[in-house]
Scaffold this motif. Structure first.
Motif, PDB file in Angstrom:
ATOM      1  N   ALA A 131       0.940  -1.161   0.152  1.00  0.00           N
ATOM      2  CA  ALA A 131       0.097  -0.065   0.249  1.00  0.00           C
ATOM      3  C   ALA A 131       0.853   1.123   0.027  1.00  0.00           C
ATOM      4  O   ALA A 131       0.525   2.150  -0.614  1.00  0.00           O
ATOM      5  N   PHE A 132       1.990   1.150   0.620  1.00  0.00           N
ATOM      6  CA  PHE A 132       2.952   2.481   0.770  1.00  0.00           C
ATOM      7  C   PHE A 132       3.779   2.632  -0.275  1.00  0.00           C
ATOM      8  O   PHE A 132       4.472   3.853  -0.456  1.00  0.00           O
ATOM      9  N   ARG A 133       3.419   1.898  -1.118  1.00  0.00           N
ATOM     10  CA  ARG A 133       4.344   1.929  -2.604  1.00  0.00           C
ATOM     11  C   ARG A 133       3.347   2.522  -3.543  1.00  0.00           C
ATOM     12  O   ARG A 133       3.782   3.225  -4.552  1.00  0.00           O
ATOM     13  N   LEU A 134       2.084   2.687  -3.252  1.00  0.00           N
ATOM     14  CA  LEU A 134       1.161   3.462  -4.070  1.00  0.00           C
ATOM     15  C   LEU A 134       1.259   4.876  -3.858  1.00  0.00           C
ATOM     16  O   LEU A 134       1.327   5.483  -3.038  1.00  0.00           O
ATOM     17  N   PRO A 135       1.231   5.361  -5.374  1.00  0.00           N
ATOM     18  CA  PRO A 135       1.120   7.012  -5.320  1.00  0.00           C
ATOM     19  C   PRO A 135      -0.035   7.515  -4.315  1.00  0.00           C
ATOM     20  O   PRO A 135      -1.037   7.068  -4.566  1.00  0.00           O
ATOM     21  N   GLY A 136       0.255   8.563  -3.353  1.00  0.00           N
ATOM     22  CA  GLY A 136      -0.706   9.341  -2.881  1.00  0.00           C
ATOM     23  C   GLY A 136      -1.197   8.618  -1.426  1.00  0.00           C
ATOM     24  O   GLY A 136      -2.024   9.229  -0.689  1.00  0.00           O
ATOM     25  N   VAL A 137      -0.756   7.364  -1.298  1.00  0.00           N
ATOM     26  CA  VAL A 137      -1.248   6.709  -0.080  1.00  0.00           C
ATOM     27  C   VAL A 137      -0.523   7.100   1.077  1.00  0.00           C
ATOM     28  O   VAL A 137       0.945   6.904   1.174  1.00  0.00           O
ATOM     29  N   THR A 138      -0.868   7.756   2.286  1.00  0.00           N
ATOM     30  CA  THR A 138      -0.218   8.218   3.419  1.00  0.00           C
ATOM     31  C   THR A 138      -0.774   7.509   4.509  1.00  0.00           C
ATOM     32  O   THR A 138      -0.094   7.471   5.543  1.00  0.00           O
ATOM     33  N   ALA A 139      -1.901   6.666   4.329  1.00  0.00           N
ATOM     34  CA  ALA A 139      -2.266   5.935   5.518  1.00  0.00           C
ATOM     35  C   ALA A 139      -3.145   4.616   5.111  1.00  0.00           C
ATOM     36  O   ALA A 139      -3.590   4.577   3.947  1.00  0.00           O
ATOM     37  N   VAL A 140      -3.136   3.595   5.929  1.00  0.00           N
ATOM     38  CA  VAL A 140      -3.602   2.437   5.531  1.00  0.00           C
ATOM     39  C   VAL A 140      -4.899   2.263   6.720  1.00  0.00           C
ATOM     40  O   VAL A 140      -4.275   2.442   7.950  1.00  0.00           O
ATOM     41  N   GLU A 141      -6.002   1.553   6.477  1.00  0.00           N
ATOM     42  CA  GLU A 141      -6.835   1.599   7.288  1.00  0.00           C
ATOM     43  C   GLU A 141      -7.389   0.054   7.256  1.00  0.00           C
ATOM     44  O   GLU A 141      -7.457  -0.753   6.169  1.00  0.00           O
ATOM     45  N   ILE A 142      -7.826  -0.499   8.485  1.00  0.00           N
ATOM     46  CA  ILE A 142      -8.631  -1.739   8.582  1.00  0.00           C
ATOM     47  C   ILE A 142      -9.937  -1.496   9.435  1.00  0.00           C
ATOM     48  O   ILE A 142      -9.807  -0.878  10.356  1.00  0.00           O
ATOM     49  N   VAL A 143     -10.945  -1.765   8.985  1.00  0.00           N
ATOM     50  CA  VAL A 143     -12.192  -1.347   9.381  1.00  0.00           C
ATOM     51  C   VAL A 143     -13.099  -2.584   9.492  1.00  0.00           C
ATOM     52  O   VAL A 143     -13.052  -3.501   8.801  1.00  0.00           O
ATOM     53  N   HIS A 144     -13.431  -2.800  10.964  1.00  0.00           N
ATOM     54  CA  HIS A 144     -14.510  -3.985  11.170  1.00  0.00           C
ATOM     55  C   HIS A 144     -15.332  -3.674  12.022  1.00  0.00           C
ATOM     56  O   HIS A 144     -15.164  -2.660  13.082  1.00  0.00           O
ATOM     57  N   ASP A 145     -16.553  -4.290  12.457  1.00  0.00           N
ATOM     58  CA  ASP A 145     -17.264  -4.153  13.373  1.00  0.00           C
ATOM     59  C   ASP A 145     -16.852  -4.387  14.550  1.00  0.00           C
ATOM     60  O   ASP A 145     -15.881  -5.238  14.963  1.00  0.00           O
ATOM     61  N   VAL A 146     -17.104  -3.645  15.603  1.00  0.00           N
ATOM     62  CA  VAL A 146     -16.609  -3.484  17.209  1.00  0.00           C
ATOM     63  C   VAL A 146     -16.765  -5.107  17.817  1.00  0.00           C
ATOM     64  O   VAL A 146     -15.613  -5.275  18.431  1.00  0.00           O
ATOM     65  N   ALA A 147     -17.647  -5.754  17.507  1.00  0.00           N
ATOM     66  CA  ALA A 147     -17.538  -7.153  18.065  1.00  0.00           C
ATOM     67  C   ALA A 147     -16.985  -8.172  17.374  1.00  0.00           C
ATOM     68  O   ALA A 147     -16.729  -9.317  17.785  1.00  0.00           O
ATOM     69  N   ASN A 148     -16.342  -7.981  16.301  1.00  0.00           N
ATOM     70  CA  ASN A 148     -15.358  -8.695  15.423  1.00  0.00           C
ATOM     71  C   ASN A 148     -13.953  -8.934  16.069  1.00  0.00           C
ATOM     72  O   ASN A 148     -13.076  -8.250  15.434  1.00  0.00           O
ATOM     73  N   HIS A 149     -13.844  -9.506  17.309  1.00  0.00           N
ATOM     74  CA  HIS A 149     -12.377  -9.480  17.820  1.00  0.00           C
ATOM     75  C   HIS A 149     -11.393 -10.149  17.071  1.00  0.00           C
ATOM     76  O   HIS A 149     -10.155  -9.830  17.219  1.00  0.00           O
ATOM     77  N   ALA A 150     -11.672 -11.410  16.348  1.00  0.00           N
ATOM     78  CA  ALA A 150     -10.736 -11.834  15.427  1.00  0.00           C
ATOM     79  C   ALA A 150     -10.090 -10.929  14.256  1.00  0.00           C
ATOM     80  O   ALA A 150      -9.024 -10.837  14.465  1.00  0.00           O
ATOM     81  N   SER A 151     -11.041 -10.121  13.797  1.00  0.00           N
ATOM     82  CA  SER A 151     -10.404  -9.351  12.984  1.00  0.00           C
ATOM     83  C   SER A 151      -9.617  -8.192  13.601  1.00  0.00           C
ATOM     84  O   SER A 151      -8.639  -7.653  13.182  1.00  0.00           O
ATOM     85  N   ALA A 152      -9.974  -7.824  14.671  1.00  0.00           N
ATOM     86  CA  ALA A 152      -9.313  -6.632  15.675  1.00  0.00           C
ATOM     87  C   ALA A 152      -7.813  -6.949  15.918  1.00  0.00           C
ATOM     88  O   ALA A 152      -6.921  -6.120  16.245  1.00  0.00           O
ATOM     89  N   ALA A 153      -7.531  -8.471  15.983  1.00  0.00           N
ATOM     90  CA  ALA A 153      -6.321  -8.888  16.632  1.00  0.00           C
ATOM     91  C   ALA A 153      -5.426  -8.648  15.668  1.00  0.00           C
ATOM     92  O   ALA A 153      -4.050  -8.346  15.759  1.00  0.00           O
ATOM     93  N   VAL A 154      -5.560  -8.480  14.318  1.00  0.00           N
ATOM     94  CA  VAL A 154      -4.636  -8.246  13.233  1.00  0.00           C
ATOM     95  C   VAL A 154      -4.104  -6.995  13.024  1.00  0.00           C
ATOM     96  O   VAL A 154      -2.734  -6.791  13.384  1.00  0.00           O
ATOM     97  N   PRO A 155      -4.734  -5.595  13.219  1.00  0.00           N
ATOM     98  CA  PRO A 155      -4.217  -4.357  13.129  1.00  0.00           C
ATOM     99  C   PRO A 155      -3.558  -4.076  14.600  1.00  0.00           C
ATOM    100  O   PRO A 155      -2.677  -3.448  14.563  1.00  0.00           O
ATOM    101  N   SER A 156      -4.221  -4.662  15.519  1.00  0.00           N
ATOM    102  CA  SER A 156      -3.367  -4.477  17.018  1.00  0.00           C
ATOM    103  C   SER A 156      -2.061  -5.241  16.977  1.00  0.00           C
ATOM    104  O   SER A 156      -1.067  -4.486  17.363  1.00  0.00           O
ATOM    105  N   ARG A 157      -1.741  -6.052  16.375  1.00  0.00           N
ATOM    106  CA  ARG A 157      -0.601  -6.914  16.165  1.00  0.00           C
ATOM    107  C   ARG A 157       0.522  -5.992  15.384  1.00  0.00           C
ATOM    108  O   ARG A 157       1.697  -6.138  15.575  1.00  0.00           O
ATOM    109  N   LEU A 158      -0.028  -5.350  14.488  1.00  0.00           N
ATOM    110  CA  LEU A 158       0.674  -4.424  13.343  1.00  0.00           C
ATOM    111  C   LEU A 158       0.967  -3.240  13.659  1.00  0.00           C
ATOM    112  O   LEU A 158       1.574  -2.373  13.194  1.00  0.00           O
ATOM    113  N   GLY A 159       0.415  -2.816  14.971  1.00  0.00           N
ATOM    114  CA  GLY A 159       0.845  -1.134  15.704  1.00  0.00           C
ATOM    115  C   GLY A 159      -0.153  -0.267  14.913  1.00  0.00           C
ATOM    116  O   GLY A 159       0.169   0.843  14.876  1.00  0.00           O
TER     117      GLY A 159
END
Length: 187
Positions: A131-159
């Motif tokens: 993503a950070f190789r793409l022109p104009g990309v200054t941020a990456v987002e991961i969006v999920h429902d607050v109840a989806n704890h498994a999805s939350a673990a991924v961005p948490s681990r990546l800072g």
């Protein structure tokens, strides 16, 4: 089908350690395996993924047929997640109508037989780099429902910073109507 990346685009194939590969979808050639993986994952995905309700071979064929064009236009970069030669999920980079300027989102799902092994985290880490190789990309987002704890673990681990929450209209059975937005700034 030419899947070479646009100038400054992501790699169409990302080989990671221990047999994990992310590769651009190959259209109709991927259809039987993609349908099988989704069929076997329906109950696992249904609570969080609204598209699962409409999953049929025909909708899967339409989805896969559109991947190359979206890639070529630089709108979405969709990858098969492949482990030891077998497709086990999907991930990608995309922008939605509510994705902020300068940002791109990462999405992912895995077959239930391979969850809990760090594959989604490894795939997301590789997508952040792309993503950070793409022109104009200054941020990456991961969006999920607050109840989806498994999805939350991924961005948490990546800072990622997970401090933003926003309402959304629930579209899948387990959704609460509140998204958690995780964000990682370039650098």
């Amino acid at each position: 089908m030419d899947l070479s990346p646009p100038e400054h685009g992501p790699d169409a194939r990302i080989d990671l350690a221990d047999g994990l590969t992310l590769r651009a979808y190959e259209g109709e050639a991927d259809l039987p395996e993609y349908v099988r993986v989704v069929d076997e994952s329906v109950e696992h995905l249904r609570p969080w993924m609204p598209w699962v309700a409409a999953h049929r071979p025909e909708t899967a064929a339409t989805y896969l047929a559109g991947r190359a064009e979206l890639w070529a236009r630089g709108e979405q970069y969709s990858y098969a997640v492949v482990l030891d030669g077998a497709m086990v999920g999907s991930c990608g980079l995309y922008r939605l109508d509510d994705t902020p300027d300068g940002a791109i989102e990462i999405g992912y799902w895995l077959h239930p037989s391979v969850t809990g092994r760090g594959l989604a985290t490894r795939a997301a880490r590789a997508l952040v780099e792309q993503a950070f190789r793409l022109p104009g990309v200054t941020a990456v987002e991961i969006v999920h429902d607050v109840a989806n704890h498994a999805s939350a673990a991924v961005p948490s681990r990546l800072g990622f910073d997970g401090g933003l929450r926003r309402p959304h209209e629930p579209t899948a059975p387990a959704e609460t109507g509140e998204d958690r937005v995780w964000r990682l700034e370039r650098g």
